[in-house]
Design a protein around this motif. Sequence first.
Motif, short mmCIF file in Angstrom:
data_model
loop_
_atom_site.label_atom_id
_atom_site.label_comp_id
_atom_site.label_asym_id
_atom_site.label_seq_id
_atom_site.Cartn_x
_atom_site.Cartn_y
_atom_site.Cartn_z
N THR A 122 11.60 50.75 -15.85
CA THR A 122 11.82 49.92 -14.59
C THR A 122 10.90 49.42 -13.91
O THR A 122 9.98 49.97 -13.68
CB THR A 122 13.07 50.75 -13.75
N ALA A 148 16.24 46.60 -16.24
CA ALA A 148 16.03 44.85 -16.49
C ALA A 148 14.90 44.54 -17.44
O ALA A 148 13.82 45.21 -17.08
CB ALA A 148 15.99 44.22 -15.01
N SER A 149 15.37 43.98 -18.53
CA SER A 149 14.42 43.49 -19.43
C SER A 149 13.47 42.10 -19.32
O SER A 149 12.70 41.91 -19.96
CB SER A 149 14.85 43.81 -20.86
N SER A 150 13.90 41.51 -18.18
CA SER A 150 13.34 40.26 -17.72
C SER A 150 13.52 40.03 -16.21
O SER A 150 13.99 40.77 -15.60
CB SER A 150 14.09 39.10 -18.73
N ARG A 151 12.68 39.08 -15.73
CA ARG A 151 12.81 38.94 -14.39
C ARG A 151 14.23 38.52 -14.17
O ARG A 151 14.71 38.82 -12.90
CB ARG A 151 11.65 37.82 -14.16
N TRP A 152 14.77 37.58 -14.82
CA TRP A 152 16.07 36.96 -14.63
C TRP A 152 17.10 38.21 -14.50
O TRP A 152 17.97 38.20 -13.45
CB TRP A 152 16.45 36.07 -15.68
N GLU A 153 17.11 39.15 -15.46
CA GLU A 153 17.91 40.32 -15.46
C GLU A 153 17.71 41.15 -14.08
O GLU A 153 18.51 41.68 -13.50
CB GLU A 153 17.63 41.35 -16.47
N LYS A 192 19.43 39.41 -11.21
CA LYS A 192 20.80 39.64 -11.38
C LYS A 192 21.23 40.92 -10.86
O LYS A 192 22.12 41.36 -10.09
CB LYS A 192 21.32 39.60 -12.72
N SER A 193 20.22 41.95 -11.36
CA SER A 193 20.47 43.32 -10.70
C SER A 193 20.52 43.52 -8.98
O SER A 193 21.49 44.25 -8.58
CB SER A 193 19.57 44.29 -11.23
N THR A 224 23.59 41.70 -7.87
CA THR A 224 24.95 42.64 -8.10
C THR A 224 24.85 43.88 -6.92
O THR A 224 25.80 44.02 -6.22
CB THR A 224 24.74 43.15 -9.40
#
Length: 167
Positions: free
Chosen positions: A107, A142-147, A150-151, A154
């Motif tokens: 993470t 999150a495996s990417s910056r975008w994820e 999104k986290s 949320t």
Amino acid sequence: MGILPIGTLNHFAHDMGIPPDLEKAVEIIVAGHVKSIDVGEVNSRVFVNNSSLGLYPAMVRLREGLQKSGHRKFLAAVWASIRIFTRCRRLQLELHPPSGSVIKRDTPILFVGNNPYDTSLTTLGTRSSLDLGLLWVVMPIASSRWELVKSFWTILSSKRMTGDVYT
């Protein structure tokens, strides 16, 4: 220990019911008002407010450096957030809850709070209690910056507190 409201956002002082006015806060200390609170521990270090690893403390260090260079706090925070986010590194962490098995996670951030935080946009970073005997743990998967974005969205758009809570 006396608490003075001179921190960055003063969440801890606010959650303790200490007024933002420095003179009034000193009056509370001088009057000897006492309130018991919990403490937490991360990597054998005790804390009273929160502890974090990864993105957040890196952003705070950069923001403070920019402020010392003369940048306004808000702009320094925005610039620091963007710079740290673009250099996002993943940490390999292990969480050892008192009950249950070890949790391993890659993470970019670990946040451990002294009791659960409210994450709604209007009350972000406040707590209703500092003496429930709980730690509030947030480790986004999150495996990417975008994820990661999104986290965080949320968490911020949730009507309830998110994160794992441990006694």
